[in-house]
Design an enzyme around this catalytic site. Structure first.
Site, short mmCIF file in Angstrom:
data_model
loop_
_atom_site.label_atom_id
_atom_site.label_comp_id
_atom_site.label_asym_id
_atom_site.label_seq_id
_atom_site.Cartn_x
_atom_site.Cartn_y
_atom_site.Cartn_z
N HIS A 187 54.08 27.31 48.41
CA HIS A 187 54.12 26.51 49.63
C HIS A 187 54.86 27.24 50.76
CE1 HIS A 187 53.24 22.34 47.67
NE2 HIS A 187 52.18 23.07 47.87
N ARG A 294 37.55 21.09 46.35
CA ARG A 294 38.16 20.90 45.02
C ARG A 294 38.59 19.44 44.87
NH1 ARG A 294 40.68 25.58 47.26
NH2 ARG A 294 40.17 27.51 46.16
N ARG A 330 32.76 20.13 44.39
CA ARG A 330 32.86 20.42 42.96
C ARG A 330 33.35 19.17 42.23
NH1 ARG A 330 36.88 25.12 41.17
NH2 ARG A 330 38.46 23.52 41.54
N ASN A 453 37.71 34.10 40.56
CA ASN A 453 39.05 34.02 39.95
C ASN A 453 38.94 33.85 38.43
OD1 ASN A 453 39.73 34.07 42.63
ND2 ASN A 453 40.54 32.00 42.70
N ASP A 454 38.18 32.84 38.01
CA ASP A 454 38.02 32.61 36.57
C ASP A 454 37.04 33.59 35.94
OD1 ASP A 454 39.84 30.70 35.78
OD2 ASP A 454 38.58 29.01 36.35
N ARG A 464 45.53 35.65 34.51
CA ARG A 464 45.86 36.19 35.83
C ARG A 464 47.28 35.87 36.27
NH1 ARG A 464 42.03 31.93 37.47
NH2 ARG A 464 43.03 30.40 38.80
N CYS A 501 32.83 31.55 45.86
CA CYS A 501 33.95 30.77 46.38
C CYS A 501 35.29 31.24 45.82
CB CYS A 501 33.75 29.29 46.11
SG CYS A 501 33.50 28.89 44.37
#
Length: 571
Positions: A187, A294, A330, A453-454, A464, A501
């Site tokens: 953050h 998301r 999604r 990413n995945d 990761r 994405c």
């Protein structure tokens, strides 16, 4: 010279100011009047909420409502009856002082969040520590460092910065931030980017090697910090800083321009969001749609499941704001790694390979999945909504999800409920299985969206978030690139849209390869859109074919990275 993680781009030149807070010593003290102690705690919470509210208002004025949401999240935690109730029960039940009760209860929650393996939940751990310290300081009468009153040209150095500390920074006085802890998605890093302050994080042991007043240069784009540089180096970086500012200003000329390559191929440049409020930033940066909404964010930070109507309103709001532009939403990607109490999930021993996303949703059709699909279909009447199914590994999963959509469409037809008749249903390609079976999936789905990413994590069998194996985590690894190219080829052969994405969609080193492979849609953080548009409009896809062919001839990630770095440098 020190090397850390780039958290916020830009160059800062100034003097070090250590804003490290004094560590609070929390002692367990037995009390004789629990009711009076409980009242003291309640007064401290009230004061903390007032201070946080003022800070959030100030941040909204300085930067925007979206960034202020981080501190509004703190207000939600402070007002959560479950949290405050547990602290009060500890005070009265154990006859202990407020400071100690706050310490034990907040630490329990923070440890739970930190263990979840999800970046969002790990940020909740930081938030919990932040509000814990704020309430304890009020209880103990300890003043915080006045970070807003730092002198002009300050480079803040600290072990870590809490969101509330970062929010109090005056960007006219602070030219940079350096911390020993933190990450790109923390953050504090998000707020530093919003305030447009260069930041470098994760430099272990930095504070022991730097003193207040030391001259400093930090390059937030490269993750480099130089302490007590020579004058010639200062001059060099001053020139770089002016060039960075000029380049950033020049990006504004790409607002309103189409994303078309030099040889005439139109590319869709869209954004990733987590909440309806994020749309404001997408429109500000001229995003051409939403490539990933998301939805799990709607289910978090609350004590009960969002109703179908609550979900419908969130999806409708985004669809209306985007005014006919594509909005890919999604379906719920939640599971054993995200311990949401009201979901009744058991913790998985290996959450990333466990009961999550479509596996969970298909098992919880009646109370979780159907209400979400109904909300999505209802909202589709108000815009160009597309449904994306995450974590698919086999055709049976997609077929079952698609059958549910068709079942609900029939139900809507019978009841006369409006929805987008030809609503698209696609999948997120993020598993090795989906990539290998992309040719079969392409015959049945309406679109692909590659989640790098995945996909990188699963292809390379690497966590990761684990520093010890992070050297293996790169979307430029030949195995990952081959997987991406295969997925795009399969999608294009069947005439369906193929997007991306994951983080790689905005990476200047990968964009040329994705264009050459034939990617249709690039989805990224809204703030990265204009730079991506500048890059894409400067390329000819025909010319990039030779570049991609050469890159794909290499067998190691270092060879690919060196080649692409040289290519970008030359361009």
């Amino acid at each position: 010279m020190f090397k850390g993680t780039s958290a916020s781009a830009g160059i800062g030149i100034g003097k070090a100011v250590n804003v490290e807070e004094a560590e609070l010593k929390i002692r367990k003290v037995s009390i004789t009047d629990p009711e009076a102690e409980k009242a003291r705690f309640q007064a401290a919470v009230k004061q903390a909420m007032e201070e946080t509210g003022l800070l959030a208002q100030d941040l909204a004025t300085k930067v925007g409502e979206k960034e202020a949401e981080i501190l509004n999240g703190h207000l939600l935690l402070l007002s959560d009856p479950m949290l405050t109730g547990e602290i009060e029960n500890s005070i009265t039940g154990e006859s202990v002082n407020s400071e100690y009760a706050v310490e034990t209860v907040c630490n329990t929650y923070a440890d739970m969040f930190a263990s979840m393996g999800d970046e969002l939940m790990q940020q909740r751990a930081t938030d919990m520590h932040d509000i814990k310290t704020r309430v304890q300081k009020i209880l103990m009468g300890v003043s915080s460092v006045d970070i807003s009153a730092l002198p002009e040209g300050s480079v803040i150095i600290a072990r870590d910065l809490t969101p509330s500390m970062t929010a109090g920074i005056n960007p006219e006085k602070v030219v940079g931030i350096v911390t020993e802890l933190g990450g790109k998605t923390s953050h504090s890093a998000i707020l530093a980017r919003a305030l447009e302050i260069p930041a470098v994080v994760a430099i272990e042991g930095f504070l022991s090697q730097v003193s207040d007043g030391d001259d400093m240069i930090l390059d937030g784009s490269q993750g480099i910090v130089i302490v007590n540089p020579e004058d010639s180096l200062k001059s060099e970086y001053a020139v770089k800083r002016e060039a960075f500012i000029k380049e950033k200003k020049e990006l504004e000329q790409y607002i309103g321009k189409p994303t078309v390559t030099k040889d005439g191929t139109t590319i869709e440049l869209v954004a990733n969001i987590g909440k309806p409020e994020d749309v404001e930033k997408v429109l500000h940066y001229d995003g051409e749609g939403i490539g990933l909404f998301r939805t799990e964010f709607l289910f978090m930070d609350r004590t009960s499941m969002p109703t179908e109507d609550e979900q419908f309103e969130a999806y409708r709001k985004v669809a209306v704001a985007m005014n006919g532009k594509p909005v890919i939403i999604r379906t719920l990607d939640i599971g054993g790694d995200k311990e949401i109490p009201y979901m009744g999930l058991e913790k998985d021993e290996n959450p990333f390979l466990g009961y999550r996303a479509i596996r969970f949703c298909l098992d919880r059709k009646e109370d979780v999945y159907k209400p979400q699909l109904r909300a999505l279909l209802r909202a589709s009447a108000f815009g160009n909504i597309r449904i994306m199914v995450p974590m698919v590994t086999c055709l049976e999963e997609f077929r079952e999800a698609k059958a549910l959509v068709e079942e609900l469409k029939k139900e809507f037809d019978e009841k006369g409920i409006a929805y987008k008749q030809d609503i698209s249903v696609g999948i997120m390609v993020e598993t090795a299985a989906a990539s290998l079976m992309a040719d079969a999936f392409a015959k049945e789905v309406d679109f692909f969206s590659i989640g790098t990413n995945d996909l990188t994590q699963y292809t390379m069998s690497v966590d990761r978030g684990n520093d010890k194996v992070s050297y293996l985590y790169s979307p430029l690894n030949p195995a990952v690139l081959r997987s991406i190219r295969h997925v795009i080829e399969c999608g294009r052969r069947e005439g369906i849209m193929v997007g991306m994405c994951g983080e790689a969609a905005s990476d200047p080193m990968i964009i040329p390869l994705l264009l050459a492979f034939g990617l249709n849609e690039f989805s990224m953080s809204a703030s990265a859109i204009l730079n991506a548009r500048k890059l894409i409009t400067g390329y000819s896809i025909k010319d990039l074919q030779a570049v991609a062919e050469k890159a794909m001839s290499y067998s190691t990630v270092k060879e690919v990275e060196d080649y692409m770095r040289a290519f970008i440098s030359h361009i």
